[in-house]
Design a protein around this motif. Structure first.
Motif, PDB file in Angstrom:
ATOM      1  N   ALA A 217       0.838  -1.206   0.000  1.00  0.00           N
ATOM      2  CA  ALA A 217       0.000   0.000   0.000  1.00  0.00           C
ATOM      3  C   ALA A 217       0.870   1.253   0.000  1.00  0.00           C
ATOM      4  O   ALA A 217       0.826   2.059   0.918  1.00  0.00           O
ATOM      5  CB  ALA A 217      -0.931  -0.015   1.208  1.00  0.00           C
TER       6      ALA A 217
ATOM      7  N   TYR B  88       0.758   6.272  -2.076  1.00  0.00           N
ATOM      8  CA  TYR B  88       0.927   7.696  -1.793  1.00  0.00           C
ATOM      9  C   TYR B  88       2.395   8.130  -1.885  1.00  0.00           C
ATOM     10  O   TYR B  88       2.720   9.257  -1.559  1.00  0.00           O
ATOM     11  CB  TYR B  88       0.331   8.039  -0.422  1.00  0.00           C
ATOM     12  CG  TYR B  88      -1.171   8.248  -0.476  1.00  0.00           C
ATOM     13  CD1 TYR B  88      -2.026   7.182  -0.728  1.00  0.00           C
ATOM     14  CD2 TYR B  88      -1.730   9.509  -0.294  1.00  0.00           C
ATOM     15  CE1 TYR B  88      -3.395   7.362  -0.793  1.00  0.00           C
ATOM     16  CE2 TYR B  88      -3.100   9.700  -0.358  1.00  0.00           C
ATOM     17  CZ  TYR B  88      -3.924   8.627  -0.607  1.00  0.00           C
ATOM     18  OH  TYR B  88      -5.292   8.806  -0.665  1.00  0.00           O
TER      19      TYR B  88
ATOM     20  N   TYR C 268      -0.551  15.540  -0.657  1.00  0.00           N
ATOM     21  CA  TYR C 268      -1.716  15.304   0.207  1.00  0.00           C
ATOM     22  C   TYR C 268      -1.863  16.402   1.271  1.00  0.00           C
ATOM     23  O   TYR C 268      -2.975  16.689   1.715  1.00  0.00           O
ATOM     24  CB  TYR C 268      -1.634  13.913   0.858  1.00  0.00           C
ATOM     25  CG  TYR C 268      -2.873  13.583   1.657  1.00  0.00           C
ATOM     26  CD1 TYR C 268      -4.127  13.543   1.047  1.00  0.00           C
ATOM     27  CD2 TYR C 268      -2.806  13.337   3.015  1.00  0.00           C
ATOM     28  CE1 TYR C 268      -5.279  13.270   1.770  1.00  0.00           C
ATOM     29  CE2 TYR C 268      -3.951  13.051   3.753  1.00  0.00           C
ATOM     30  CZ  TYR C 268      -5.188  13.025   3.118  1.00  0.00           C
ATOM     31  OH  TYR C 268      -6.319  12.762   3.839  1.00  0.00           O
TER      32      TYR C 268
ATOM     33  N   GLY D 103      -2.824   4.343   8.656  1.00  0.00           N
ATOM     34  CA  GLY D 103      -2.996   5.062   7.390  1.00  0.00           C
ATOM     35  C   GLY D 103      -3.175   6.542   7.667  1.00  0.00           C
ATOM     36  O   GLY D 103      -3.961   7.221   7.008  1.00  0.00           O
ATOM     37  N   GLY D 104      -2.414   7.026   8.621  1.00  0.00           N
ATOM     38  CA  GLY D 104      -2.597   8.401   9.117  1.00  0.00           C
ATOM     39  C   GLY D 104      -1.999   9.484   8.233  1.00  0.00           C
ATOM     40  O   GLY D 104      -2.011  10.658   8.604  1.00  0.00           O
ATOM     41  N   GLY D 105      -1.458   9.107   7.067  1.00  0.00           N
ATOM     42  CA  GLY D 105      -0.920  10.125   6.144  1.00  0.00           C
ATOM     43  C   GLY D 105       0.245  10.871   6.766  1.00  0.00           C
ATOM     44  O   GLY D 105       1.187  10.280   7.298  1.00  0.00           O
TER      45      GLY D 105
ATOM     46  N   ARG E  30      -2.130  14.272  10.160  1.00  0.00           N
ATOM     47  CA  ARG E  30      -3.135  15.334  10.308  1.00  0.00           C
ATOM     48  C   ARG E  30      -3.893  15.227  11.634  1.00  0.00           C
ATOM     49  O   ARG E  30      -4.157  16.243  12.291  1.00  0.00           O
ATOM     50  CB  ARG E  30      -4.131  15.258   9.130  1.00  0.00           C
ATOM     51  CG  ARG E  30      -5.244  16.281   9.151  1.00  0.00           C
ATOM     52  CD  ARG E  30      -6.082  16.168   7.890  1.00  0.00           C
ATOM     53  NE  ARG E  30      -6.819  14.935   7.764  1.00  0.00           N
ATOM     54  CZ  ARG E  30      -8.070  14.760   8.164  1.00  0.00           C
ATOM     55  NH1 ARG E  30      -8.740  15.750   8.697  1.00  0.00           N
ATOM     56  NH2 ARG E  30      -8.671  13.595   8.007  1.00  0.00           N
TER      57      ARG E  30
ATOM     58  N   GLU F 194       1.863   4.250   8.936  1.00  0.00           N
ATOM     59  CA  GLU F 194       1.574   4.725   7.574  1.00  0.00           C
ATOM     60  C   GLU F 194       2.467   3.999   6.557  1.00  0.00           C
ATOM     61  O   GLU F 194       3.672   3.891   6.760  1.00  0.00           O
ATOM     62  CB  GLU F 194       1.797   6.258   7.561  1.00  0.00           C
ATOM     63  CG  GLU F 194       1.894   6.926   6.227  1.00  0.00           C
ATOM     64  CD  GLU F 194       0.666   6.732   5.337  1.00  0.00           C
ATOM     65  OE1 GLU F 194      -0.468   6.848   5.823  1.00  0.00           O
ATOM     66  OE2 GLU F 194       0.866   6.440   4.143  1.00  0.00           O
ATOM     67  N   PRO F 195       1.898   3.489   5.457  1.00  0.00           N
ATOM     68  CA  PRO F 195       2.719   2.737   4.501  1.00  0.00           C
ATOM     69  C   PRO F 195       3.473   3.580   3.472  1.00  0.00           C
ATOM     70  O   PRO F 195       4.267   3.031   2.708  1.00  0.00           O
ATOM     71  CB  PRO F 195       1.685   1.856   3.788  1.00  0.00           C
ATOM     72  CG  PRO F 195       0.409   2.626   3.860  1.00  0.00           C
ATOM     73  CD  PRO F 195       0.465   3.431   5.118  1.00  0.00           C
TER      74      PRO F 195
ATOM     75  N   ALA G 169      -2.068  -1.587   6.919  1.00  0.00           N
ATOM     76  CA  ALA G 169      -3.119  -2.010   7.841  1.00  0.00           C
ATOM     77  C   ALA G 169      -3.291  -3.521   7.952  1.00  0.00           C
ATOM     78  O   ALA G 169      -3.760  -4.008   8.977  1.00  0.00           O
ATOM     79  CB  ALA G 169      -4.441  -1.364   7.423  1.00  0.00           C
TER      80      ALA G 169
ATOM     81  N   ILE H 147      -8.905   6.611   9.463  1.00  0.00           N
ATOM     82  CA  ILE H 147      -9.741   7.650   8.860  1.00  0.00           C
ATOM     83  C   ILE H 147      -9.353   7.832   7.384  1.00  0.00           C
ATOM     84  O   ILE H 147      -8.163   8.004   7.075  1.00  0.00           O
ATOM     85  CB  ILE H 147      -9.540   9.012   9.604  1.00  0.00           C
ATOM     86  CG1 ILE H 147      -9.567   8.842  11.128  1.00  0.00           C
ATOM     87  CG2 ILE H 147     -10.552  10.062   9.128  1.00  0.00           C
ATOM     88  CD1 ILE H 147     -10.846   8.357  11.736  1.00  0.00           C
ATOM     89  N   ARG H 148     -10.350   7.781   6.512  1.00  0.00           N
ATOM     90  CA  ARG H 148     -10.142   7.999   5.073  1.00  0.00           C
ATOM     91  C   ARG H 148      -9.235   6.936   4.445  1.00  0.00           C
ATOM     92  O   ARG H 148      -8.559   7.203   3.449  1.00  0.00           O
ATOM     93  CB  ARG H 148      -9.564   9.412   4.805  1.00  0.00           C
ATOM     94  CG  ARG H 148     -10.569  10.505   5.103  1.00  0.00           C
ATOM     95  CD  ARG H 148      -9.998  11.874   4.866  1.00  0.00           C
ATOM     96  NE  ARG H 148     -11.034  12.892   5.016  1.00  0.00           N
ATOM     97  CZ  ARG H 148     -11.567  13.573   4.008  1.00  0.00           C
ATOM     98  NH1 ARG H 148     -11.159  13.384   2.782  1.00  0.00           N
ATOM     99  NH2 ARG H 148     -12.513  14.467   4.245  1.00  0.00           N
ATOM    100  N   VAL H 149      -9.171   5.766   5.038  1.00  0.00           N
ATOM    101  CA  VAL H 149      -8.376   4.669   4.478  1.00  0.00           C
ATOM    102  C   VAL H 149      -9.297   3.645   3.803  1.00  0.00           C
ATOM    103  O   VAL H 149      -8.928   3.030   2.798  1.00  0.00           O
ATOM    104  CB  VAL H 149      -7.517   3.997   5.584  1.00  0.00           C
ATOM    105  CG1 VAL H 149      -6.709   2.837   5.015  1.00  0.00           C
ATOM    106  CG2 VAL H 149      -6.572   5.009   6.222  1.00  0.00           C
TER     107      VAL H 149
ATOM    108  N   LEU I 243      -9.738   0.354   0.414  1.00  0.00           N
ATOM    109  CA  LEU I 243      -9.850  -1.054   0.803  1.00  0.00           C
ATOM    110  C   LEU I 243     -11.185  -1.634   0.334  1.00  0.00           C
ATOM    111  O   LEU I 243     -12.179  -1.628   1.074  1.00  0.00           O
ATOM    112  CB  LEU I 243      -9.758  -1.171   2.340  1.00  0.00           C
ATOM    113  CG  LEU I 243      -8.510  -0.588   3.016  1.00  0.00           C
ATOM    114  CD1 LEU I 243      -8.617  -0.705   4.532  1.00  0.00           C
ATOM    115  CD2 LEU I 243      -7.241  -1.269   2.510  1.00  0.00           C
TER     116      LEU I 243
END
Ligand SMILES: C[S@@+](CC[C@H](N)C(=O)[O-])C[C@H]1O[C@@H](n2cnc3c(N)ncnc32)[C@H](O)[C@@H]1O
Length: 262
Positions: free
Chosen positions: A17, A20, A27, A61-63, A66, A82-83, A108, A124-126, A130
């Motif tokens: 994953a 990004y 982002y 997946g917290g980017g 944020r 985060e990947p 994840a 959130i927003r992941v 999926l």
């Protein structure tokens, strides 16, 4: 747009994953002009965890982190899991000075945490990425303590506008995730981009071993026109009322679940 998917060499994980990891996609910049959505999401998370104190939290997946600063107010230690290396690099800048926030490379479906070692997990927003989230949900279940909380956001296909559209066409809402990529991007190597039917996700959560504690309907007023003409404070006051009252009808484009282990 995030870049194309690559295959992992590891046994457990089928797809890496790392989409990004794309220097052409910023982002951090994506959030410019999205103060309403950001504040609505923080409002929902605070509603869920207000008055609670956690030992160890992770934002999966917290980017670029944020939401990690908010989580740190409630947890002694926070890990940004985060990947994407590019996101983790952005996190170094964004989270500078926050010594109790760790940033680690992982995805994840293969979390590098011991069994039952976290008492708060957020994702959130992941779910957007999926299409079949059950392995990831089971992995969160593994790392969560017996009394821990899991805050999950999903991109909601069954939001009010889509329900009206389907009703006009006399088409039932699909149970399966809906691919929202453009025709051009609709192929194997491109990152998955789906919206979910919350009723299907509720069944998947049950299969992964979770029970629902609370639900909120979030970003209910997401509309460029409203955001342009209605003052931010007014938008948030209305959002505050809508989040719990419209939760059970899955009104908004984003649904937040507060979950515990069964
Ligand atoms: C839309 S961004 C959301 C970032 C952050 N949660 C937020 O709300 O600001 C999606 C994030 O999910 C991450 N991601 C994609 N697939 C993932 C997976 N299988 N496991 C964990 N994270 C993943 C991406 O690298 C990216 O950082």
């Amino acid at each position: 747009m995030p870049k194309k998917t690559t295959q992992s060499t590891k046994n457990k994980t089928t797809k890496k994953a790392d989409q990004y990891d794309n220097d052409d996609y910023d982002y951090v910049d994506y959030w410019t002009g999205r103060d309403y959505e950001h504040d609505a999401e923080e409002m929902a998370i605070k509603r869920f965890i207000k008055g609670k104190k956690f030992k160890a939290a992770a934002d999966v997946g917290g980017g670029y982190g944020r939401l990690c600063v908010l989580l740190r107010k409630y947890a002694d230690k926070v890990t940004l899991a985060e990947p994407s290396k590019v996101q983790l690099d952005a996190a170094k800048k964004f989270l500078k000075g926050h010594k109790d926030i760790d940033a680690k490379l992982m995805q994840a479906d293969e979390l590098k945490f011991k069994d039952e070692s976290l008492d708060l997990v957020t994702m959130i927003r992941v779910m957007h990425h999926l299409p079949d989230p059950v392995p990831e949900l089971k992995e969160v279940h593994r790392v969560l303590t017996k009394d821990g909380y899991f805050v999950l956001e999903l991109a909601n296909y069954a939001h009010a506008r889509n329900r009206i559209k389907h009703a006009i066409k006399r088409q039932p809402l699909p149970h399966d995730p809906v691919d929202i990529r453009s025709e051009h991007n609709r192929h194997e190597e491109e990152i998955a981009f789906v919206n979910h039917n919350p009723k299907t996700v509720v069944r998947q959560l049950d299969r992964a071993g979770f029970q629902i504690v609370k639900v909120l309907s979030v970003s209910n007023l997401r509309s460029p026109k409203l955001k342009k003409y209605v003052p931010h404070g007014v938008m948030l006051s209305i959002e505050k009322i809508m989040q719990p009252t419209l939760a059970r009808t899955y009104f908004g484009p984003s649904v937040f679940f507060l979950l515990k282990k069964k």
